[in-house]
Design an enzyme around this catalytic site. Sequence first.
Site, PDB file in Angstrom:
ATOM      1  N   GLY A  76      -3.527  -1.568  -7.966  1.00 52.44           N
ATOM      2  CA  GLY A  76      -3.444  -0.780  -6.915  1.00 52.44           C
ATOM      3  C   GLY A  76      -3.307  -1.681  -5.481  1.00 52.44           C
ATOM      4  O   GLY A  76      -2.495  -0.981  -4.646  1.00 52.44           O
ATOM      5  N   THR A  77      -3.815  -2.722  -5.654  1.00 51.70           N
ATOM      6  CA  THR A  77      -3.787  -3.692  -4.091  1.00 51.70           C
ATOM      7  C   THR A  77      -2.277  -4.015  -4.019  1.00 51.70           C
ATOM      8  O   THR A  77      -1.921  -3.869  -3.012  1.00 51.70           O
ATOM      9  CB  THR A  77      -4.638  -4.831  -4.361  1.00 51.70           C
ATOM     10  N   ASN A 156     -12.580   5.795  -1.295  1.00 48.48           N
ATOM     11  CA  ASN A 156     -13.420   5.368  -2.438  1.00 48.48           C
ATOM     12  C   ASN A 156     -14.886   5.181  -2.277  1.00 48.48           C
ATOM     13  O   ASN A 156     -15.764   5.274  -3.254  1.00 48.48           O
ATOM     14  CB  ASN A 156     -13.010   3.793  -2.534  1.00 48.48           C
ATOM     15  N   GLN A 184      -7.917   6.401  -5.810  1.00 50.44           N
ATOM     16  CA  GLN A 184      -9.314   7.117  -6.167  1.00 50.44           C
ATOM     17  C   GLN A 184      -8.890   8.367  -6.649  1.00 50.44           C
ATOM     18  O   GLN A 184      -9.773   9.155  -7.388  1.00 50.44           O
ATOM     19  CB  GLN A 184     -10.306   7.308  -5.217  1.00 50.44           C
ATOM     20  N   SER A 204      -4.038   3.228  -9.424  1.00 48.81           N
ATOM     21  CA  SER A 204      -4.353   1.944 -10.187  1.00 48.81           C
ATOM     22  C   SER A 204      -5.080   2.566 -11.424  1.00 48.81           C
ATOM     23  O   SER A 204      -5.987   3.473 -11.552  1.00 48.81           O
ATOM     24  CB  SER A 204      -5.322   1.105  -9.376  1.00 48.81           C
ATOM     25  N   GLY A 205      -4.661   1.830 -12.664  1.00 44.45           N
ATOM     26  CA  GLY A 205      -5.090   2.172 -14.037  1.00 44.45           C
ATOM     27  C   GLY A 205      -6.572   2.001 -14.308  1.00 44.45           C
ATOM     28  O   GLY A 205      -6.970   3.231 -14.874  1.00 44.45           O
ATOM     29  N   THR A 242       8.028 -10.010 -15.681  1.00 43.83           N
ATOM     30  CA  THR A 242       8.320  -9.366 -16.855  1.00 43.83           C
ATOM     31  C   THR A 242       7.214  -8.245 -17.208  1.00 43.83           C
ATOM     32  O   THR A 242       6.176  -8.364 -16.923  1.00 43.83           O
ATOM     33  CB  THR A 242       8.124 -10.395 -18.003  1.00 43.83           C
ATOM     34  N   CYS A 328     -25.094  -6.239   2.666  1.00 40.79           N
ATOM     35  CA  CYS A 328     -25.434  -7.144   1.715  1.00 40.79           C
ATOM     36  C   CYS A 328     -24.936  -6.952   0.612  1.00 40.79           C
ATOM     37  O   CYS A 328     -24.871  -7.752  -0.387  1.00 40.79           O
ATOM     38  CB  CYS A 328     -26.907  -7.085   1.563  1.00 40.79           C
TER      39      CYS A 328
HETATM   40  C1  LIG Z   1      11.082 -20.732 -15.311  1.00 38.70           C
HETATM   41  C2  LIG Z   1      10.332 -19.274 -14.825  1.00 38.70           C
HETATM   42  N1  LIG Z   1       9.653 -18.936 -13.907  1.00 38.70           N
HETATM   43  C3  LIG Z   1       9.217 -17.791 -13.749  1.00 38.70           C
HETATM   44  C4  LIG Z   1       9.439 -16.845 -14.663  1.00 38.70           C
HETATM   45  C5  LIG Z   1       8.861 -15.690 -14.188  1.00 38.70           C
HETATM   46  O1  LIG Z   1       7.685 -15.314 -14.951  1.00 38.70           O
HETATM   47  P1  LIG Z   1       7.096 -13.765 -15.367  1.00 38.70           P
HETATM   48  O2  LIG Z   1       7.827 -13.033 -16.335  1.00 38.70           O
HETATM   49  O3  LIG Z   1       5.853 -13.847 -15.834  1.00 38.70           O
HETATM   50  O4  LIG Z   1       6.976 -12.883 -14.170  1.00 38.70           O
HETATM   51  C6  LIG Z   1      10.132 -17.097 -15.974  1.00 38.70           C
HETATM   52  C7  LIG Z   1      10.213 -16.123 -16.961  1.00 38.70           C
HETATM   53  O5  LIG Z   1      10.396 -15.118 -16.791  1.00 38.70           O
HETATM   54  C8  LIG Z   1      10.558 -18.369 -15.978  1.00 38.70           C
HETATM   55  O6  LIG Z   1      11.107 -18.705 -17.292  1.00 38.70           O
HETATM   56  C1  LIG Z   2      -8.862   3.460  -2.661  1.00 40.99           C
HETATM   57  C2  LIG Z   2      -8.489   2.195  -3.235  1.00 40.99           C
HETATM   58  N1  LIG Z   2      -7.209   1.542  -2.958  1.00 40.99           N
HETATM   59  C3  LIG Z   2      -7.042   0.565  -3.594  1.00 40.99           C
HETATM   60  C4  LIG Z   2      -7.721  -0.163  -4.570  1.00 40.99           C
HETATM   61  C5  LIG Z   2      -7.446  -1.331  -5.250  1.00 40.99           C
HETATM   62  O1  LIG Z   2      -6.834  -1.099  -6.573  1.00 40.99           O
HETATM   63  P1  LIG Z   2      -7.033  -2.530  -7.506  1.00 40.99           P
HETATM   64  O2  LIG Z   2      -8.226  -2.962  -7.728  1.00 40.99           O
HETATM   65  O3  LIG Z   2      -6.309  -2.104  -8.901  1.00 40.99           O
HETATM   66  O4  LIG Z   2      -6.258  -3.471  -6.717  1.00 40.99           O
HETATM   67  C6  LIG Z   2      -8.977   0.544  -4.877  1.00 40.99           C
HETATM   68  C7  LIG Z   2     -10.183   0.047  -5.920  1.00 40.99           C
HETATM   69  O5  LIG Z   2     -10.385  -1.214  -5.892  1.00 40.99           O
HETATM   70  C8  LIG Z   2      -9.362   1.830  -4.352  1.00 40.99           C
HETATM   71  O6  LIG Z   2     -10.621   2.262  -4.583  1.00 40.99           O
END
Ligand SMILES: Cc1ncc(COP(=O)(O)O)c(C=O)c1O
Ligand SMILES: Cc1ncc(COP(=O)(O)O)c(C=O)c1O
Lengths: 400, 400, 146, 146
Positions: A76-77, A156, A184, A204-205, A242, A328
């Site tokens: 989500g972020t 939230n 949310q 966000s899943g 990827t 806190c």
């Molecule tokens: C040299 C290199 N840098 C960056 C990436 C990107 O990584 P990712 O697929 O996890 O985003 C890849 C592969 O896709 C890579 O071979």
């Molecule tokens: C309203 C809201 N926005 C954004 C986020 C961020 O999602 P994530 O934790 O998947 O980055 C959250 C929860 O953490 C949320 O409650």
Amino acid sequence: MQDNNKKRIYADNAATMPVLPEVVEAMLPVFYDNWGNPSSLHEEGQRAGRALEAARTTAAGVLGCRPEELYFTSCGTESDNWAIKGAAYAARNKKNKIITSKIEHHAVLSTCEALEKDGFEVKYIGVDKGGLIDLDELRQQVDDKTALVAVIMANNEIGTIQPISEVAEIAHGAGALCFTDAVQAVGSIPVDLSKLGVDMLSLSGHKFGAPKGIGALYIKKGVRIRNLLEGGGHERGRRSGTENLPYIVGLARALEIARERMGDMKRVAALRDRLIEGLLAIPHSCLNGHPTERLPGNVNVSFEYVEGEGMVLWLDKMGISASTGSACSSKSLDPSHVLLAIGLPVELAHGSLRFSLSHANTEEDIEYIIAATREVVEKLRKMSPIYPGYEAIPPIPTER
Amino acid sequence: MQDNNKKRIYADNAATMPVLPEVVEAMLPVFYDNWGNPSSLHEEGQRAGRALEAARTTAAGVLGCRPEELYFTSCGTESDNWAIKGAAYAARNKKNKIITSKIEHHAVLSTCEALEKDGFEVKYIGVDKGGLIDLDELRQQVDDKTALVAVIMANNEIGTIQPISEVAEIAHGAGALCFTDAVQAVGSIPVDLSKLGVDMLSLSGHKFGAPKGIGALYIKKGVRIRNLLEGGGHERGRRSGTENLPYIVGLARALEIARERMGDMKRVAALRDRLIEGLLAIPHSCLNGHPTERLPGNVNVSFEYVEGEGMVLWLDKMGISASTGSACSSKSLDPSHVLLAIGLPVELAHGSLRFSLSHANTEEDIEYIIAATREVVEKLRKMSPIYPGYEAIPPIPTER
Amino acid sequence: MVYSEKVMDHFMNPRNVGEIPDADGVGMVGNAKCGDIMQMFIKVSDKGIIEDVKFKTFGCGAAIATSSMATELVKGKTIEEALKLTNAAVVEALEGLPPVKIHCSVLAEEAIKAAITDYYKRRGIEMNFAPSEHSCCERDCERRKN
Amino acid sequence: MVYSEKVMDHFMNPRNVGEIPDADGVGMVGNAKCGDIMQMFIKVSDKGIIEDVKFKTFGCGAAIATSSMATELVKGKTIEEALKLTNAAVVEALEGLPPVKIHCSVLAEEAIKAAITDYYKRRGIEMNFAPSEHSCCERDCERRKN
Ligand SMILES: Cc1ncc(COP(=O)(O)O)c(C=O)c1O
Ligand SMILES: Cc1ncc(COP(=O)(O)O)c(C=O)c1O
């Protein structure tokens, strides 16, 4: 009561929901047998590519958008950062103003603060006692310099649900884009993009049974924003990296399950109302958030003379997982900006307790939570130097 | 030979590696029993928090850095974007120049291009025939306006391994930071951050047996870069987004396994050399990349008069998964910038074939790949209008 | 990018591959720099019917499949009919092509026209149906390497 | 943020909770806005020994645990010894505190000193060992809400 540690009651679903077993089952075969890179030409890659697009189609179907309008992200972020920075930097030089609310998640607020440092003007619209956004203030603020209006769909902390369609109309009236953080909302209340009217929406899943680490951003067809992650051109050139196929499949499955269970949310809302009733029977307490425009699982109550973290720790010892907007809590030392925005005095903000329920909670859970909270509040008040004196807590109200 | 579809030979590990069963086993209990939010105060959260830090400690141990120097991200692409944009924008106003190589991954190249549009000056250092960076050119280019030197540790297409420690020394000599994209290196060759000398290093789980969708960025203690993802302040305030604990645990496990299997990489290198020998026996072929400074699993050979996609598709039909730097590969229509940077004529770039081996490949696999490639090259040359005439392919060289 | 079954069939089992030594028209389009070269041979009867057609192609799966399909579509047709061949017809007959591969069908259309241009030329008629140089540089694309 | 077992013990089973009705010194520091208020009661013998000490605290787990530990550390000590109590000693006795909670130990130290200040004041001696107003706004923090 203290050692009832056998069966725990999880009532912190707004922080994260347990991964649904059905979702793990949907993901497992992907880990074992469909681990190909969807960009690859060969069989392993093509099979992964087909599963990716099938999941996108499923998810888009639940959300009421086209598959091409849905972009998978890592959380989500990321979706929030992308939507806001993307829209801001795409409009730069032409439009310089962002409008948001005072009760956004930090993923939105901190992003807006970063944009302010980078020269954007950001307006934070106030909310009323129940947490509803001031639409008049929004109307006054939105102008032809406004690139984006970003308002959280459901909060939230206090669960208040905003009139997002109206927000979108106001934004569009001034030629601004409208984005909503629906992290949310999705999974808890029906969200239909074909009717909502926003240009972008984040989800966000892990708020509805998929794992942490998968999210999505809906970007309406034709809306252009700047990329956040540059690279190999995945997600139709707009979000490189990827693809995390197992989690994407899990996200789609979780969305389907949430839709199937949407009817059950009435029962969850009844549990919520009973819990609110039980907690408000404790003297010197108040409900935070809106009485009706509220997420079905959200309960947020403040207790005078006690501090939230202590309550959460004691409840935890008693087998109940909850959270607080107290200074806190966790890494934070400021009390919740959301509770302050609805006008709660700082002292009461420190004494807030949030329970967020899911379909997995039962009536028994609720009665136990009520009884335990009474015990905890009483225990902590007894050692509080500001508690005006011992006042007998009345019996738990009988169920309606 | 064509219908040998029963047992497939996967030789595209540079694109992605199958998720290791040990990694899935390490992740499963996390999905089922440790799904809490590490930020939460209660038992579920604290348990997740402990597992998170344990995984960080494990991963840091393998990489030779401190746990606090390791930040989990959603992929190699995110790590690359964060490192480069983060360093660039942190230095803005003071330093305006980024130096990189001509053979970076698109996650680095496209990020640099985005920075150019935003007013940064980017220099792309050339490489020699083997793909080794021109250190003299680097020395000439690096100056007190240089914020960052970003050089890929091991290239994804041709496998050339760069002298990163020297690059870092040159960068530091001019007061610039040094970042290396080690996405292809980590897991394949020993990477020891305590000796390497770089300020930042990116890695991605799916290149060594963890799933796609998890990466990390090492940021040396004291190095300040701008955040890419703003929000709740996770990862010590530097990378927000609820932590993907299952994949983080999986990443740590995969790193441990890679370290255990590092000795086996000698065997993989021998397979690589045998494959190169077998392929170069086909007339009108050449090796792309460095003869010795090369990833143990990387084989990249070009065949004149044929085009890469056709070869990949035919090999796929024969049960072999490979890839190509041809323009026609996947979504791209430009031939590989890496192959052009090492001076390969465009025609030969179109005729490139990459096999990337892992510990899972066997000698039999290699012999089958050699025989199949000969067949495919012959088949396609026969229908190629530019093939000067049929030239008998000599017998497969016998194994040394 | 996913090829239709029809494309894969024409790539794996291309029809009319080869050369016609005594062709009445030969055309070649594309260039190795772009990664696609198509060569077409036609044998035309006295009545102006394309009695035989063969191709040789250097190029990707789509390049080979579109060449193959184009030969099928013009074989047995009159020159006039063959001139009406469009790249869209080739794409349709192949049950679709990924967007980045549409240019291959254009090349196939041009290859047929180049062969016919040559046929006319040999007969002393100056006509040019195909753009002289197919430019690969105009193609728009998303990059994606891993 | 993880509390040590010792902290959790002192939070769950705080020592010396309550009030001393006929206390010789009472101090209160912090404020509700900051989320922490500590009140300390001391009973001092003629020989200047802290014979009894009790506390009441509004605040987080660390606030309660540091109050409890501080009372343990000064009980039975002389006033002079009690004045030497540092927040570091409280933290150490609790086997550590998360960085964001260190301010609680400072508050506990100040609460003890405020009670002693009051004790001296009642005896006609003007002394102030604790800063008059504990400012919660100086605290540095990372935010994190979900
Ligand atoms: C040299 C290199 N840098 C960056 C990436 C990107 O990584 P990712 O697929 O996890 O985003 C890849 C592969 O896709 C890579 O071979
Ligand atoms: C309203 C809201 N926005 C954004 C986020 C961020 O999602 P994530 O934790 O998947 O980055 C959250 C929860 O953490 C949320 O409650």
